[in-house]
Design an enzyme around this catalytic site. Structure first.
Site, PDB file in Angstrom:
ATOM      1  N   PHE A  25      49.723 -54.679 -13.784  1.00 45.07           N
ATOM      2  CA  PHE A  25      48.390 -54.818 -14.362  1.00 45.07           C
ATOM      3  C   PHE A  25      47.339 -54.233 -13.432  1.00 45.07           C
ATOM      4  O   PHE A  25      47.236 -54.595 -12.260  1.00 45.07           O
ATOM      5  CB  PHE A  25      48.069 -56.294 -14.617  1.00 45.07           C
ATOM      6  N   GLY A  26      46.540 -53.303 -13.963  1.00 42.29           N
ATOM      7  CA  GLY A  26      45.452 -52.699 -13.209  1.00 42.29           C
ATOM      8  C   GLY A  26      44.113 -53.213 -13.699  1.00 42.29           C
ATOM      9  O   GLY A  26      43.830 -53.176 -14.894  1.00 42.29           O
ATOM     10  N   TYR A  27      43.285 -53.692 -12.777  1.00 40.82           N
ATOM     11  CA  TYR A  27      41.975 -54.216 -13.138  1.00 40.82           C
ATOM     12  C   TYR A  27      40.864 -53.628 -12.255  1.00 40.82           C
ATOM     13  O   TYR A  27      39.689 -53.937 -12.441  1.00 40.82           O
ATOM     14  CB  TYR A  27      41.954 -55.747 -13.003  1.00 40.82           C
ATOM     15  N   GLY A  28      41.255 -52.780 -11.291  1.00 49.45           N
ATOM     16  CA  GLY A  28      40.287 -52.141 -10.399  1.00 49.45           C
ATOM     17  C   GLY A  28      40.450 -50.642 -10.476  1.00 49.45           C
ATOM     18  O   GLY A  28      40.422 -50.048 -11.552  1.00 49.45           O
ATOM     19  N   SER A  29      40.678 -50.018  -9.337  1.00 42.20           N
ATOM     20  CA  SER A  29      40.793 -48.560  -9.311  1.00 42.20           C
ATOM     21  C   SER A  29      42.046 -48.057 -10.021  1.00 42.20           C
ATOM     22  O   SER A  29      42.103 -46.886 -10.410  1.00 42.20           O
ATOM     23  CB  SER A  29      40.779 -48.043  -7.869  1.00 42.20           C
ATOM     24  N   GLU A 101      48.373 -51.464  -1.837  1.00 41.65           N
ATOM     25  CA  GLU A 101      47.717 -52.739  -2.109  1.00 41.65           C
ATOM     26  C   GLU A 101      47.982 -53.805  -1.042  1.00 41.65           C
ATOM     27  O   GLU A 101      47.057 -54.533  -0.660  1.00 41.65           O
ATOM     28  CB  GLU A 101      48.166 -53.265  -3.482  1.00 41.65           C
TER      29      GLU A 101
END
Length: 254
Positions: A25-29, A101
């Site tokens: 899941f990507g929620y930033g860059s 990350e």
């Protein structure tokens, strides 16, 4: 000169056969610059979290002396965070993400449930920064966070770029969802940029490594709506926030 690439199609659902893939899941860059190969990208959300710019960054959007501010998830039972689930492709993806990350960014990995826009639920890997990590900056008022962002840059570019690209992505693909923290911070940062007569075009960089995302029309949409969305659903114009001419983005070759 960078090689042009085909745009990536964002979808609203996950088929039953696809639930066995490993999803991140990507929620930033990751929403606009994933940097790894993937089979599919699906729009949706995770419940029980809020997106906050409480994590420091010294390797991409700042330095160890002047860390930037980047997004993390904090637990909040009343909140929901929208973003993109990527079906991982290739053995290099997880080592790349763990290095980016965890080793560099100070995040830890965990699993949670993701809901696509059409209601399918899958388990996703998500990277979350905890207060005990060395890069943690924590909560501050919006003005202080905005000032830090405007004054920070690192090897990957200016901290302003990180914020604005994320806000534009969310506004384009989730127009009916309001992220109060993200949009209030965006508004304050743009006000500071204007007040200080800074060049937003320069702050936004070249766009190298970014992905052009197109929204795939939902099966519930009519043909006229599909045609309209194909024409409208493009990332990266910045026109209504900054009046900066759009540019075609290019994929990062990893």
């Amino acid at each position: 000169m960078d090689r042009a690439v085909d745009p990536v199609i964002l979808e609203d659902k996950v088929s039953e056969s696809e639930t066995k893939w490993l999803w991140v899941f990507g929620y930033g860059s990751l929403c606009w610059k994933p940097g790894f190969e993937f089979h599919k990208a699906v729009l949706g959300s995770v419940n029980g979290f809020a997106r906050r710019f409480w994590q420091g960054n010294a390797t991409h959007r700042g330095t160890f002396d002047k860390p930037g501010r980047v997004a993390t998830l904090v637990e909040d039972s009343e909140e929901e965070v929208y973003g993109v689930a990527f079906a991982i492709s290739g053995e290099a993806a997880i080592p790349y993400l763990n290095h980016r990350e965890c080793e560099q960014g100070g995040y830890i990995s965990r699993f949670t449930e993701f809901s696509s826009l059409e209601g399918e639920t899958i388990k996703v890997l998500v990277y979350v920064a905890c207060p005990r990590n060395v890069h943690w900056l924590g909560d501050s008022d919006i003005e202080e966070i905005a000032n830090q962002i405007v004054n920070r840059q690192g090897p990957s570019g200016h901290n302003v770029e990180y914020l604005i690209r994320l806000a534009e992505f969310m506004r384009l693909h989730f127009p009916d969802k309001h992220d109060g923290h993200l949009y209030s911070l965006e508004q304050k940062v743009l006000s500071l940029v204007e007040a200080r007569q800074m060049c937003l075009r320069t702050l936004m960089g070249s766009g190298e490594g970014c992905v052009t995302f197109f929204r795939k029309p939902s099966s519930r949409e009519t043909s006229p709506n599909r045609a309209r969305r194909n024409a409208e659903d493009r990332v990266e114009t910045f026109e209504h926030t900054a009046r900066v001419p759009g540019k075609k983005l290019r994929c990062l070759n990893i």
